[in-house]
Design a protein around this motif. Structure first.
Motif, short mmCIF file in Angstrom:
data_model
loop_
_atom_site.label_atom_id
_atom_site.label_comp_id
_atom_site.label_asym_id
_atom_site.label_seq_id
_atom_site.Cartn_x
_atom_site.Cartn_y
_atom_site.Cartn_z
N MET A 348 0.72 -1.28 -0.02
CA MET A 348 -0.10 -0.04 -0.02
C MET A 348 0.84 1.39 -0.03
O MET A 348 0.49 2.26 -0.57
CB MET A 348 -0.93 -0.13 1.01
N PHE A 349 2.03 1.18 0.53
CA PHE A 349 2.93 2.28 0.69
C PHE A 349 3.35 2.63 -0.79
O PHE A 349 3.44 3.79 -0.87
CB PHE A 349 4.21 1.96 1.60
N TRP A 350 4.06 1.58 -1.30
CA TRP A 350 4.38 1.95 -2.70
C TRP A 350 3.34 2.44 -3.84
O TRP A 350 3.77 3.04 -4.63
CB TRP A 350 5.25 0.65 -3.33
N TYR A 351 2.08 1.88 -3.51
CA TYR A 351 1.18 2.43 -4.38
C TYR A 351 0.89 3.65 -4.08
O TYR A 351 0.36 4.44 -5.19
CB TYR A 351 -0.40 1.48 -4.22
N GLY A 352 0.76 4.17 -2.93
CA GLY A 352 0.43 5.52 -2.58
C GLY A 352 1.49 6.36 -2.98
O GLY A 352 1.32 7.54 -3.45
N VAL A 353 2.80 5.95 -2.81
CA VAL A 353 3.80 6.92 -3.55
C VAL A 353 3.66 7.24 -4.86
O VAL A 353 3.89 8.29 -5.55
CB VAL A 353 5.23 6.29 -3.10
N SER A 354 3.40 6.12 -5.58
CA SER A 354 3.32 6.34 -7.00
C SER A 354 2.13 7.05 -7.56
O SER A 354 2.11 7.78 -8.59
CB SER A 354 3.09 4.80 -7.53
N VAL A 355 0.80 7.05 -6.74
CA VAL A 355 0.01 8.03 -6.99
C VAL A 355 0.31 9.28 -6.88
O VAL A 355 -0.11 10.23 -7.62
CB VAL A 355 -1.24 7.71 -6.05
N ILE A 356 1.19 9.71 -5.74
CA ILE A 356 1.51 10.88 -5.38
C ILE A 356 2.52 11.54 -6.60
O ILE A 356 2.33 12.80 -7.04
CB ILE A 356 2.15 11.01 -4.02
N LYS A 357 3.14 10.65 -7.00
CA LYS A 357 4.14 11.15 -8.15
C LYS A 357 3.56 11.28 -9.15
O LYS A 357 3.85 12.40 -10.05
CB LYS A 357 5.23 9.90 -8.20
N LYS A 358 2.30 10.64 -9.67
CA LYS A 358 1.77 10.77 -10.81
C LYS A 358 1.11 12.15 -10.81
O LYS A 358 0.91 12.85 -11.79
CB LYS A 358 0.67 9.54 -10.92
N ARG A 359 0.39 12.44 -9.52
CA ARG A 359 -0.21 13.74 -9.55
C ARG A 359 0.58 14.92 -9.54
O ARG A 359 0.15 15.91 -10.10
CB ARG A 359 -1.16 13.79 -8.42
N SER A 360 1.81 14.89 -8.91
CA SER A 360 2.55 15.92 -8.57
C SER A 360 3.58 16.14 -9.62
O SER A 360 3.81 17.26 -10.07
CB SER A 360 3.24 15.88 -7.08
N ILE A 361 4.23 15.23 -10.19
CA ILE A 361 5.29 15.49 -11.34
C ILE A 361 4.90 14.67 -12.72
O ILE A 361 5.91 14.54 -13.29
CB ILE A 361 6.51 15.10 -10.64
N LYS A 362 3.95 14.27 -12.63
CA LYS A 362 3.32 13.89 -13.75
C LYS A 362 3.89 12.47 -14.45
O LYS A 362 4.63 12.06 -15.30
CB LYS A 362 3.42 14.67 -15.26
N PHE A 363 4.27 11.69 -13.24
CA PHE A 363 4.94 10.58 -13.42
C PHE A 363 4.20 9.42 -14.03
O PHE A 363 3.00 9.35 -13.85
CB PHE A 363 5.44 9.91 -11.77
N GLU A 364 4.87 8.84 -15.18
CA GLU A 364 3.94 7.91 -15.86
C GLU A 364 3.91 6.55 -15.14
O GLU A 364 4.89 6.15 -14.65
CB GLU A 364 4.70 7.79 -17.18
N GLY A 365 2.53 5.96 -15.20
CA GLY A 365 2.28 4.77 -14.46
C GLY A 365 2.21 4.98 -12.90
O GLY A 365 2.79 5.53 -12.24
N ILE A 366 1.27 3.84 -12.60
CA ILE A 366 1.01 3.80 -11.19
C ILE A 366 1.45 2.28 -11.05
O ILE A 366 0.96 1.31 -11.51
CB ILE A 366 -0.39 3.92 -10.71
#
Length: 483
Positions: A348-366
Motif C-alpha cells: 500500500m505504501f508503494w502504491y500511495g507513493v506512485s499515485v502522489i508522483k503521478k499527480r505531482s510530477i506527472k510520473f508515468e504509470g502507477i
C-alpha cells in the motif's frame, strides 16, 4: 419428483441455538447496562464522599473489563466452508461442436449467416468438445417451456445436494438457511421451495431465492449467508448456484444475443457453510473477507449486458462491445477496496507513493500492488478467454495463476455463477491447496457487479483428486495449447 416424505415437521428449536442466538447477546447487553449504571453511581458517591484516588481508579478498570466481556460475548463466530459439491453432467448431455452446429442449422430459426457466426464464436470460445447442454436443448427445435426447465432444475440440483449431504454427514433437517441463485429462471413456487419440498426440510428454515444477479451471484450469495450467519448463531447455511439454460435460449438473428447460445453450459454447485464451533474440526476453509461493489448507477455499465427483446419480439441477452471495458472498471473498484483490507503495508505504501508522483510530477504509470504476497490461489470469472486474460493481466498474474479458470472454461464451459467452484475443485484435484493458503474467488456479473471472497485453508486436503467433477480427467490437465 415427489418429496422423500410427506410428514409435517414442527419447528425444532435446540436449546443451544436459542441460548447462543438470543440469550447471550441480551445477557451481555443487560450486564453492560447494569455495570454502567452501577459504576456511574459509585463514581458519583465517591466524588461526594472525597474517597481516596485508588477507588476512583478501580471503578473505571471494572467498567473496562465489563466492556471487554461484552465485546467477547457479542463477537461474531467465524464462518466455515465445510465442503462443496459440483455437478458432473452426464455424458448423454455432451454437445460436440459439429453436433451443435448441425442442430442449429436444422432449427429453421437461424439463417446461414447466424449459423456461421455461432460456428466462429464456438471455435474461439476456449471450450472443448466435452461441454454439455441440458436435454431440452438437444431437441429440434429446442423445448423451452416451463415443464422442461423444471426437469432441468431437478437434474442439476438434486445430485449435488445428495452428494453434499453424503460428504458432510448432514441431513436436510440440519440446514437452517437455504440460499439459491439462478438468474434467468424464477418459477412459482420458487426454486428454494422445490428443494424444500423434495427434501422435506424444516418448517422454520430461512430460504432466499436470488435471481437476475448474473455470473457473480454465487459469491454474492455467500456474502449474504455470511451476513445471516452473523445474526443466527450455531447455524448451517446451504448455498446452491446454477443457471437454467433451457429458458435462456435465443432463437433470433441479432449477433449480440447469439453469443449466449455458444457460451453458457451446464453446471451447478452446492456449498455448506457453518458458524458452529464443531465445524472448525472438519471444515476445509474459513471465510476471511467478503467485498461487494457495483456500477448499476452508470448507464453505460448498466446497459453493457441486458436481457431484452429484439426487433421481432424474441427475448435474449444483449452483450455490448464495451463489456470488457465496463468489466475492467467494475473490477478496479472492487480490488481497490479489497486491497486496502488485505494487502501488507509495504504494498500500500508503494502504491500511495506512485499515485502522489503521478499527480505531482506527472510520473508515468502507477505501481500495481502484488496480490500474490497475500493470496496463493485465484478463481477468476469464466466469462471467456479474453476476460480471463484481461483480469489476469490487471492483477499481474502468471499463466499458472489463471490456469484454473482457463481449464474450467475448456472442460466445462462458462457455467455462470457456479464456475468459481469448479475452479476451486480444480485446485484441490491438482493438490495445490495447502493448509494456511488463501484463495481469492472473484465473481463478476451483469448489473454490473463484482463480488470477492477470500478463504483460508484450515486443514490438509487429502484425496481430492479422486473426487468431484475432475476425477476422471484431471490427469489430462493443464492443456498447454489453448489459443
Amino acid at each position: 419428483m415427489e418429496a422423500i416424505s410427506n410428514q409435517n415437521h414442527v419447528p425444532c428449536i435446540h436449546a443451544t441455538t436459542l441460548a447462543q442466538s438470543t440469550l447471550l447477546p441480551k445477557l451481555s447487553d443487560f450486564l453492560w447496562s447494569c455495570t454502567f449504571v452501577l459504576v456511574t453511581t459509585a463514581q458519583v458517591l465517591l466524588l461526594v464522599q472525597n474517597r481516596e484516588l485508588m477507588f476512583h481508579f478501580l471503578l473505571p478498570c471494572c467498567f473496562l473489563l465489563c466492556s471487554l466481556l461484552k465485546h467477547f460475548l457479542s463477537k461474531p463466530s467465524p464462518i466455515y466452508l465445510v465442503d462443496f459439491s459440483c455437478l458432473k453432467p452426464p455424458s448423454c448431455c455432451r454437445v460436440p461442436f459439429a453436433t451443435f452446429l448441425e442442430n442449429v442449422s436444422k432449427f429453421q430459426l437461424f439463417d446461414s449467416e447466424s449459423v456461421a457466426f455461432m460456428a466462429k464464436v464456438l471455435h474461439s470460445s476456449g471450450h472443448s468438445e466435452e461441454t454439455c447442454l441440458p436435454p431440452a436443448l438437444h431437441y429440434i427445435p429446442p423445448k423451452t417451456h416451463q415443464s422442461e426447465s423444471i426437469k432441468e432444475v431437478h437434474m442439476v440440483l438434486f445430485p449435488i445436494i445428495d452428494d453434499l449431504f453424503a460428504k458432510t454427514n448432514t441431513s436436510p433437517h440440519d440446514i437452517d438457511i437455504l440460499i439459491l441463485n439462478c438468474s434467468g429462471f424464477c418459477p412459482s413456487p420458487s426454486l428454494t421451495s422445490i428443494v424444500i419440498n423434495k427434501y422435506s426440510m424444516r418448517s422454520d428454515i430461512k430460504s432466499y431465492n436470488v435471481s437476475g444477479m448474473g455470473c457473480s451471484a454465487s459469491a454474492l450469495c455467500v456474502d449474504l449467508a455470511h451476513d445471516l450467519l452473523k445474526v443466527h448463531k450455531n447455524s448451517n447455511a446451504m448455498v446452491l448456484s446454477t443457471e437454467i439454460l433451457s429458458t435462456g435460449w435465443y432463437s433470433g438473428k441479432e449477433r449480440s444475443k447469439l453469443l449466449i447460445n455458444c457460451q453458457f453450459r451446464m453446471g451447478s454447485a452446492a456449498i455448506l457453510l457453518s458458524n458452529k464451533k464443531e465445524a472448525s474440526k472438519s471444515a476445509k476453509y474459513k471465510l476471511i473477507r467478503t467485498r461487494r461493489t457495483q456500477r448499476a448507477f452508470d448507464d453505460k455499465a448498466y446497459f453493457s449486458a441486458i436481457r431484452e427483446e429484439d426487433s421481432d419480439g424474441k427475448l435474449g441477452v444483449t452483450l455490448k462491445r464495451d463489456l470488457l471495458q465496463v468489466a475492467g472498471e467494475t473490477l478496479r473498484a472492487n480490488i481497490s477496496i479489497l486491497g486496502s483490507e488485505i494487502l501488507p503495508l509495504s504494498e500500500m505504501f508503494w502504491y500511495g507513493v506512485s499515485v502522489i508522483k503521478k499527480r505531482s510530477i506527472k510520473f508515468e504509470g502507477i505501481y500495481e500492488p502484488n496480490f500474490k504476497t497475500v493470496i496463493q490461489h485465484f478463481c477468476l470469472p469464466c466469462s471467456g478467454k479474453p476476460v480471463i486474460r484481461e483480469v489476469g493481466k490487471g492483477l499481474n498474474l502468471a499463466e499458472k495463476d489463471i490456469e484454473p479458470a482457463l481449464m474450467t472454461l475448456h472442460r466445462f464451459g462458462n457455467q455462470s455463477s457456479s464456475s468459481l467452484w469448479y475452479e476451486l475443485a480444480y485446485l484441490e484435484a491438482k493438490e495445490r491447496v495447502k493448509k494456511g493458503d488463501k484463495i481469492w474467488q472473484l465473481g463478476m456479473g451483469s448489473g454490473p457487479k463484482c463480488n470477492s471472497l477470500v478463504w483460508k485453508c484450515i486443514r490438509p486436503l487429502v484425496g481430492e483428486s479422486k473426487k468431484g467433477p475432475w476425477a476422471d480427467c484431471i490427469h489430462q490437465y493443464p492443456i498447454s495449447a489453448l489459443d
